[in-house]
Design a protein around this motif. Structure first.
Motif, PDB file in Angstrom:
ATOM      1  N   VAL A 243      46.470  43.010  37.274  1.00 35.43           N
ATOM      2  CA  VAL A 243      45.480  42.138  36.648  1.00 35.43           C
ATOM      3  C   VAL A 243      44.916  41.200  37.707  1.00 35.43           C
ATOM      4  CG1 VAL A 243      46.617  42.321  34.402  1.00 35.43           C
ATOM      5  CG2 VAL A 243      47.200  40.423  35.934  1.00 35.43           C
ATOM      6  N   PRO A 244      43.750  40.592  37.469  1.00 36.94           N
ATOM      7  CA  PRO A 244      43.124  39.769  38.504  1.00 36.94           C
ATOM      8  C   PRO A 244      44.044  38.731  39.156  1.00 36.94           C
ATOM      9  CG  PRO A 244      41.558  40.144  36.744  1.00 36.94           C
ATOM     10  CD  PRO A 244      42.874  40.735  36.284  1.00 36.94           C
ATOM     11  N   ALA A 245      44.836  38.026  38.376  1.00 37.49           N
ATOM     12  CA  ALA A 245      45.706  36.995  38.966  1.00 37.49           C
ATOM     13  C   ALA A 245      46.737  37.619  39.906  1.00 37.49           C
ATOM     14  CB  ALA A 245      46.395  36.191  37.867  1.00 37.49           C
ATOM     15  N   SER A 246      47.311  38.745  39.515  1.00 37.10           N
ATOM     16  CA  SER A 246      48.287  39.428  40.376  1.00 37.10           C
ATOM     17  C   SER A 246      47.621  39.966  41.633  1.00 37.10           C
ATOM     18  CB  SER A 246      48.951  40.583  39.622  1.00 37.10           C
ATOM     19  OG  SER A 246      49.706  40.111  38.543  1.00 37.10           O
ATOM     20  N   HIS A 247      46.457  40.563  41.462  1.00 33.87           N
ATOM     21  CA  HIS A 247      45.725  41.088  42.613  1.00 33.87           C
ATOM     22  C   HIS A 247      45.436  39.963  43.607  1.00 33.87           C
ATOM     23  CE1 HIS A 247      43.087  43.979  44.642  1.00 33.87           C
ATOM     24  NE2 HIS A 247      42.249  42.972  44.804  1.00 33.87           N
ATOM     25  N   ASN A 248      44.939  38.846  43.118  1.00 32.95           N
ATOM     26  CA  ASN A 248      44.631  37.717  43.999  1.00 32.95           C
ATOM     27  C   ASN A 248      45.878  37.200  44.699  1.00 32.95           C
ATOM     28  OD1 ASN A 248      41.957  37.900  43.260  1.00 32.95           O
ATOM     29  ND2 ASN A 248      42.041  36.194  41.824  1.00 32.95           N
ATOM     30  N   ARG A 249      46.972  37.096  43.967  1.00 32.23           N
ATOM     31  CA  ARG A 249      48.223  36.608  44.552  1.00 32.23           C
ATOM     32  C   ARG A 249      48.704  37.556  45.655  1.00 32.23           C
ATOM     33  NH1 ARG A 249      50.467  35.840  40.180  1.00 32.23           N
ATOM     34  NH2 ARG A 249      51.457  37.858  39.916  1.00 32.23           N
ATOM     35  N   ASN A 250      48.693  38.853  45.369  1.00 37.42           N
ATOM     36  CA  ASN A 250      49.148  39.823  46.367  1.00 37.42           C
ATOM     37  C   ASN A 250      48.229  39.879  47.578  1.00 37.42           C
ATOM     38  OD1 ASN A 250      51.322  40.459  44.781  1.00 37.42           O
ATOM     39  ND2 ASN A 250      50.512  42.417  44.076  1.00 37.42           N
ATOM     40  N   ARG A 251      46.964  39.614  47.384  1.00 41.12           N
ATOM     41  CA  ARG A 251      45.994  39.650  48.481  1.00 41.12           C
ATOM     42  C   ARG A 251      45.837  38.291  49.167  1.00 41.12           C
ATOM     43  NH1 ARG A 251      45.131  44.771  49.997  1.00 41.12           N
ATOM     44  NH2 ARG A 251      46.071  45.882  48.276  1.00 41.12           N
ATOM     45  N   ALA A 252      46.550  37.282  48.664  1.00 39.23           N
ATOM     46  CA  ALA A 252      46.511  35.925  49.235  1.00 39.23           C
ATOM     47  C   ALA A 252      45.080  35.379  49.292  1.00 39.23           C
ATOM     48  CB  ALA A 252      47.164  35.891  50.614  1.00 39.23           C
TER      49      ALA A 252
ATOM     50  N   HIS B 106      54.214  46.569  33.843  1.00 41.01           N
ATOM     51  CA  HIS B 106      53.527  46.181  32.603  1.00 41.01           C
ATOM     52  C   HIS B 106      52.012  46.014  32.809  1.00 41.01           C
ATOM     53  CE1 HIS B 106      54.313  42.389  34.675  1.00 41.01           C
ATOM     54  NE2 HIS B 106      53.323  41.874  33.971  1.00 41.01           N
ATOM     55  N   GLU B 107      51.545  45.969  34.042  1.00 38.99           N
ATOM     56  CA  GLU B 107      50.111  45.832  34.328  1.00 38.99           C
ATOM     57  C   GLU B 107      49.413  47.171  34.522  1.00 38.99           C
ATOM     58  OE1 GLU B 107      49.398  42.910  37.400  1.00 38.99           O
ATOM     59  OE2 GLU B 107      50.832  41.517  36.502  1.00 38.99           O
ATOM     60  N   LEU B 108      50.172  48.265  34.571  1.00 41.25           N
ATOM     61  CA  LEU B 108      49.577  49.572  34.841  1.00 41.25           C
ATOM     62  C   LEU B 108      48.593  50.002  33.764  1.00 41.25           C
ATOM     63  CD1 LEU B 108      49.373  52.017  36.667  1.00 41.25           C
ATOM     64  CD2 LEU B 108      51.446  52.939  35.575  1.00 41.25           C
ATOM     65  N   ASP B 109      48.879  49.708  32.499  1.00 43.91           N
ATOM     66  CA  ASP B 109      47.956  50.071  31.424  1.00 43.91           C
ATOM     67  C   ASP B 109      46.615  49.358  31.600  1.00 43.91           C
ATOM     68  OD1 ASP B 109      47.507  51.541  28.922  1.00 43.91           O
ATOM     69  OD2 ASP B 109      47.353  49.541  28.036  1.00 43.91           O
ATOM     70  N   TRP B 110      46.644  48.075  31.962  1.00 47.42           N
ATOM     71  CA  TRP B 110      45.400  47.330  32.203  1.00 47.42           C
ATOM     72  C   TRP B 110      44.650  47.950  33.378  1.00 47.42           C
ATOM     73  CZ3 TRP B 110      42.925  44.993  36.158  1.00 47.42           C
ATOM     74  CH2 TRP B 110      41.803  44.231  35.819  1.00 47.42           C
ATOM     75  N   VAL B 111      45.370  48.303  34.442  1.00 45.32           N
ATOM     76  CA  VAL B 111      44.750  48.911  35.617  1.00 45.32           C
ATOM     77  C   VAL B 111      44.064  50.226  35.227  1.00 45.32           C
ATOM     78  CG1 VAL B 111      45.246  50.010  37.849  1.00 45.32           C
ATOM     79  CG2 VAL B 111      46.233  47.774  37.310  1.00 45.32           C
ATOM     80  N   ALA B 112      44.739  51.036  34.420  1.00 46.46           N
ATOM     81  CA  ALA B 112      44.149  52.313  33.988  1.00 46.46           C
ATOM     82  C   ALA B 112      42.884  52.081  33.169  1.00 46.46           C
ATOM     83  CB  ALA B 112      45.174  53.110  33.186  1.00 46.46           C
ATOM     84  N   SER B 113      42.911  51.112  32.271  1.00 46.70           N
ATOM     85  CA  SER B 113      41.714  50.798  31.476  1.00 46.70           C
ATOM     86  C   SER B 113      40.578  50.327  32.365  1.00 46.70           C
ATOM     87  CB  SER B 113      42.041  49.721  30.439  1.00 46.70           C
ATOM     88  OG  SER B 113      42.923  50.226  29.479  1.00 46.70           O
ATOM     89  N   PHE B 114      40.888  49.480  33.331  1.00 45.84           N
ATOM     90  CA  PHE B 114      39.872  49.004  34.276  1.00 45.84           C
ATOM     91  C   PHE B 114      39.297  50.180  35.058  1.00 45.84           C
ATOM     92  CE2 PHE B 114      38.543  47.342  38.424  1.00 45.84           C
ATOM     93  CZ  PHE B 114      37.663  46.345  38.030  1.00 45.84           C
ATOM     94  N   ALA B 115      40.164  51.068  35.534  1.00 48.24           N
ATOM     95  CA  ALA B 115      39.704  52.233  36.297  1.00 48.24           C
ATOM     96  C   ALA B 115      38.755  53.092  35.464  1.00 48.24           C
ATOM     97  CB  ALA B 115      40.906  53.048  36.770  1.00 48.24           C
ATOM     98  N   LEU B 116      39.114  53.346  34.214  1.00 51.39           N
ATOM     99  CA  LEU B 116      38.246  54.130  33.338  1.00 51.39           C
ATOM    100  C   LEU B 116      36.915  53.427  33.099  1.00 51.39           C
ATOM    101  CD1 LEU B 116      40.894  55.411  30.791  1.00 51.39           C
ATOM    102  CD2 LEU B 116      39.354  56.860  32.146  1.00 51.39           C
TER     103      LEU B 116
END
Length: 191
Positions: free
Chosen positions: A75-84, A118-128
């Motif tokens: 999800v956006p918050a996780s992506h931002n955190r991992n990417r600093a 638990h974020e994989l489902d959101w990632v899949a929806s975003f990808a679609l």
């Protein structure tokens, strides 16, 4: 050096040349390297964080890359955190219309950790929603920046088993619209 490595890899039967980083879009002779890989009969892929995919760089990839994989860490918050970076997701997402318009086949690569299944489902929806044709699930490798900032976060056997089930569920739901690929055989396991 890289051209020679690609040539030798091709001669030894390798069929895919995957360029990743750091950020491969910063490598000035990238187009020439990808063109050479294709001249050697290889499939050419690039993995990018997506933040630099402007029109000029997309033109560099057109006609020489078979697949563009864009990193998406959840999800956006996780992506931002991992990417600093507080703007990593927003910047990457703002580039996706250009990616779609370029006609370059693209997908997302999701780095699975011990804490983000638990974020994989959101990632899949975003990808679609974005028109991606591939969702690659890749377990965290604790090297480089991940060794320092994500030590101990590599998925264990239980998390990997649940990820496999979740990927099967997502694949069944998405059907032909999205291919879900699991990268559970890594170099340590193959050794």
């Amino acid at each position: 050096l890289l051209r020679d490595a690609v040539t030798k890899a091709s001669e030894q039967g390798y069929t895919v040349a995957g360029v990743s980083g750091g950020e491969p879009l910063l490598y000035k002779p990238l187009r020439q390297l990808l063109r050479h890989a294709r001249e050697c009969g290889m499939i050419a892929t690039v993995t990018s964080n997506g933040m630099l995919l402007d029109e000029r760089r997309l033109e560099t990839l057109q006609g020489v890359v078979d697949l563009l994989a864009i990193s998406l860490d959840g999800v956006p918050a996780s992506h931002n955190r991992n990417r600093a970076s507080e703007r990593a997701f927003e910047t990457m997402a703002s580039r996706l219309e250009g990616v779609r318009n370029s006609g370059i086949p693209f997908g997302f690569i999701f780095t699975l950790t011990l804490h983000n299944l638990h974020e994989l489902d959101w990632v899949a929806s975003f990808a679609l929603d974005q028109g991606a044709r591939l969702l690659q699930v890749h377990p965290l490798e604790e090297v480089g920046r991940a060794k320092r900032f994500l030590a101990g976060a590599r998925p264990d056997e239980v998390e990997s088993a649940y990820a496999h089930l979740e990927a099967l569920r997502i694949q069944a739901s998405a059907g032909d619209r999205l291919r879900v690929q699991l990268d559970f055989l890594d170099r340590d396991l193959l050794r």
